[in-house]
Write a protein that holds these residues in place. Structure first.
Motif, PDB file in Angstrom:
ATOM      1  N   TYR A  39       0.852  -1.192   0.000  1.00 28.18           N
ATOM      2  CA  TYR A  39       0.000   0.000   0.000  1.00 28.18           C
ATOM      3  C   TYR A  39       0.887   1.241   0.000  1.00 28.18           C
ATOM      4  N   ASP A  40       0.746   2.074  -1.025  1.00 30.96           N
ATOM      5  CA  ASP A  40       1.434   3.364  -1.083  1.00 30.96           C
ATOM      6  C   ASP A  40       2.937   3.218  -0.788  1.00 30.96           C
ATOM      7  N   ASN A  41       3.583   2.232  -1.432  1.00 26.55           N
ATOM      8  CA  ASN A  41       5.012   1.938  -1.254  1.00 26.55           C
ATOM      9  C   ASN A  41       5.354   1.376   0.125  1.00 26.55           C
ATOM     10  N   TYR A  42       4.355   0.970   0.881  1.00 27.21           N
ATOM     11  CA  TYR A  42       4.585   0.233   2.124  1.00 27.21           C
ATOM     12  C   TYR A  42       4.349  -1.259   1.870  1.00 27.21           C
ATOM     13  N   ILE A  43       5.104  -2.088   2.559  1.00 30.92           N
ATOM     14  CA  ILE A  43       4.901  -3.530   2.552  1.00 30.92           C
ATOM     15  C   ILE A  43       4.513  -3.942   3.964  1.00 30.92           C
ATOM     16  N   LEU A  44       3.408  -4.666   4.109  1.00 28.01           N
ATOM     17  CA  LEU A  44       2.920  -5.113   5.412  1.00 28.01           C
ATOM     18  C   LEU A  44       2.908  -6.639   5.430  1.00 28.01           C
ATOM     19  N   ASP A  45       3.722  -7.229   6.285  1.00 33.00           N
ATOM     20  CA  ASP A  45       3.791  -8.682   6.449  1.00 33.00           C
ATOM     21  C   ASP A  45       3.119  -9.056   7.763  1.00 33.00           C
ATOM     22  N   LEU A  46       1.981  -9.740   7.668  1.00 34.13           N
ATOM     23  CA  LEU A  46       1.260 -10.174   8.861  1.00 34.13           C
ATOM     24  C   LEU A  46       1.847 -11.499   9.355  1.00 34.13           C
ATOM     25  N   LYS A  47       2.279 -11.524  10.618  1.00 38.19           N
ATOM     26  CA  LYS A  47       2.880 -12.723  11.198  1.00 38.19           C
ATOM     27  C   LYS A  47       1.844 -13.573  11.931  1.00 38.19           C
ATOM     28  N   SER A  48       1.087 -12.984  12.848  1.00 36.16           N
ATOM     29  CA  SER A  48       0.134 -13.782  13.622  1.00 36.16           C
ATOM     30  C   SER A  48      -0.783 -12.866  14.414  1.00 36.16           C
ATOM     31  N   CYS A  49      -1.921 -13.446  14.849  1.00 38.12           N
ATOM     32  CA  CYS A  49      -2.816 -12.807  15.818  1.00 38.12           C
ATOM     33  C   CYS A  49      -3.033 -13.816  16.941  1.00 38.12           C
ATOM     34  N   ARG A  50      -2.657 -13.458  18.154  1.00 41.75           N
ATOM     35  CA  ARG A  50      -2.670 -14.384  19.286  1.00 41.75           C
ATOM     36  C   ARG A  50      -3.632 -13.903  20.367  1.00 41.75           C
ATOM     37  N   ARG A  51      -4.332 -14.868  20.945  1.00 41.63           N
ATOM     38  CA  ARG A  51      -5.256 -14.546  22.026  1.00 41.63           C
ATOM     39  C   ARG A  51      -4.489 -14.276  23.307  1.00 41.63           C
ATOM     40  N   LYS A  52      -4.838 -13.204  23.976  1.00 41.46           N
ATOM     41  CA  LYS A  52      -4.220 -12.831  25.235  1.00 41.46           C
ATOM     42  C   LYS A  52      -5.247 -12.954  26.357  1.00 41.46           C
ATOM     43  N   GLN A  53      -4.783 -12.629  27.581  1.00 43.92           N
ATOM     44  CA  GLN A  53      -5.696 -12.697  28.720  1.00 43.92           C
ATOM     45  C   GLN A  53      -6.889 -11.784  28.501  1.00 43.92           C
ATOM     46  N   ARG A  54      -6.625 -10.657  27.861  1.00 45.14           N
ATOM     47  CA  ARG A  54      -7.695  -9.747  27.447  1.00 45.14           C
ATOM     48  C   ARG A  54      -7.534  -9.489  25.958  1.00 45.14           C
ATOM     49  N   GLY A  55      -8.519  -9.905  25.178  1.00 47.68           N
ATOM     50  CA  GLY A  55      -8.496  -9.626  23.747  1.00 47.68           C
ATOM     51  C   GLY A  55      -7.427 -10.399  23.018  1.00 47.68           C
TER      52      GLY A  55
END
Length: 229
Positions: A73-89
């Motif tokens: 996006y707009d010369n940015y590169i975004l690499d998503l690694k993970s989404c982990r559940r925490k004690q809250r959210g």
């Protein structure tokens, strides 16, 4: 068969206890290495080997170095690694980079998660490198060309019953230029490494040309006396 244990040894006592309850699997027998498991067969033979995970076992977390989705996006590169559940959210980790030296800003409230029921959630905290912003805040910094900056986005209000993320939208900058980066159908990794099944991202529908072979009707020309031609 010659016994490897004396009647007074702790291993002998453990063996007798296991046999009393009909257990014939030993975690670390005499001839096995610590990472092996041994099974006593019906013919009284002991077979040892390393356990192998079944391909049909429950899902395990992806490698921490694995990029599960990438957006540009707009010369940015975004690499998503993970989404982990925490004690809250939950907490989502990305790496952000640019192909040029430039200023960078990200407003907390411009980003969101949408769950499988259409509920939207805004981040409580965003951290990029050592820079942090809370709700309604902004991170402003200078990016160095081709350097990957670790970003952590924390959502405190997502219920533990949410099985996966239908949409994660990240918006670098205040003004959007076209569609912002959108990550879809992201697994939420539980503390034990498991995660719920995630549906495949639907492929865009391709419109097929019409198969109607009927000829296009030609207009008629009608003249007095002669009639219609």
């Amino acid at each position: 068969m010659k016994s490897f244990f004396s009647s007074q040894s702790p291993k002998f006592s453990l063996l007798m206890t296991l046999c009393t309850f009909g257990v014939s699997i030993f975690s670390i027998p005499v001839l096995a290495s610590p990472d092996e498991v041994c099974i006593k067969t019906s013919s009284a033979q002991v077979v040892c080997g390393k356990p192998v995970q079944s391909p049909n076992s429950s899902s395990q977390k992806p490698d921490s170095d694995e990029t599960i989705q990438t957006e540009a996006y707009d010369n940015y590169i975004l690499d998503l690694k993970s989404c982990r559940r925490k004690q809250r959210g939950l907490s989502c980790t990305l790496f952000l980079s640019s192909n040029e030296d430039r200023g960078f800003d990200i407003y907390t409230n411009n980003n969101k998660i949408v769950d499988n029921e259409g509920n939207e959630y805004r981040p409580n905290t965003i951290q990029v490198g050592k820079n942090m912003a809370g709700k309604g805040g902004v991170i402003q910094m200078n990016f160095v060309k081709n350097i990957k900056y670790k970003a952590v986005i924390i959502f405190d209000d997502i219920p533990t019953s949410t099985p996966y993320i239908s949409l994660l939208e990240i918006v670098p900058g205040y003004f959007t230029h076209g569609e912002p980066p959108k990550f879809r159908n992201i697994p939420i990794i539980n503390p034990d490494g498991s995660f719920a099944p995630v549906p495949d991202t639907p492929k865009p529908r391709v419109l097929q040309p019409s198969s109607n072979n009927n000829p296009i009707p030609q207009p008629q020309v009608c003249l007095p006396v002669v009639g219609c031609l």
